[in-house]
Write an enzyme that holds these catalytic residues in place. Sequence first.
Site, short mmCIF file in Angstrom:
data_model
loop_
_atom_site.label_atom_id
_atom_site.label_comp_id
_atom_site.label_asym_id
_atom_site.label_seq_id
_atom_site.Cartn_x
_atom_site.Cartn_y
_atom_site.Cartn_z
N TYR A 11 0.80 -1.23 0.00
CA TYR A 11 0.00 0.00 0.00
C TYR A 11 0.83 1.28 0.00
CZ TYR A 11 -3.60 -3.33 1.16
OH TYR A 11 -4.46 -4.39 1.13
N HIS A 16 -4.52 6.19 -0.70
CA HIS A 16 -4.94 6.12 0.71
C HIS A 16 -3.78 6.39 1.67
CE1 HIS A 16 -8.80 5.63 2.35
NE2 HIS A 16 -8.79 4.35 2.65
N ASN A 62 -9.21 1.76 8.37
CA ASN A 62 -10.50 1.76 9.07
C ASN A 62 -10.38 1.35 10.54
OD1 ASN A 62 -9.97 -0.92 8.57
ND2 ASN A 62 -11.98 -1.38 7.71
N ASN A 108 -13.12 6.62 6.29
CA ASN A 108 -13.11 5.56 7.31
C ASN A 108 -12.02 5.74 8.37
OD1 ASN A 108 -15.37 4.22 6.38
ND2 ASN A 108 -14.19 3.01 4.94
#
Length: 185
Positions: A11, A16, A62, A108
């Site tokens: 990631y 994000h 989240n 989130n």
Amino acid sequence: MAGLGNPGERYRRTRHNAGLMAVDVLAARARAAGRVDGDVWVAEVALGGGPALLVKPLAFMNASGPPVARALAAHGGSPADLVVLVDDVALELGTIRVRERGSHGGHNGLRSLVETLGTEDFARVRIGVRRGDLPEDLAGYVLDDFPPEEVLVVQEAVGLAADAVLCLLEEGPAAAMNRFNARRL
């Protein structure tokens, strides 16, 4: 300062993770190595004329509220001391938005923080990551790597977000909002 994102190499270059990227810029500027402390990476630094704590939760977006809250409590901080750096698909790529407080806006990571801390009263620096219209698969979009043609803009944006944090600390929220909210790369 807490940067939100997702842990792991998979990631690292995704939309994000813009918040984590901005914390990395702040750490590099402060020449801070940091360390893993339970479920967060932390670095104690001097920023904006005083001591500050850089935090990167090692939990997924989240579920980032509990690790950030634990780090904040462990270092004697309160939500009023918190500045969160986070991606925002509602903002065009390269746009920065400083807010003194506010709702999670459907994000989130911010939702997790608000639910865990029990308040919306913490500052945030939102980093625009959208280019053009949003696709139907929003989750896939924010979890994809930035394409090569956007990388330089992203690097400039996370640097600008780091500048906004310093302004927020040194001059206060009104000055940071006036200086950075109208800017776009």
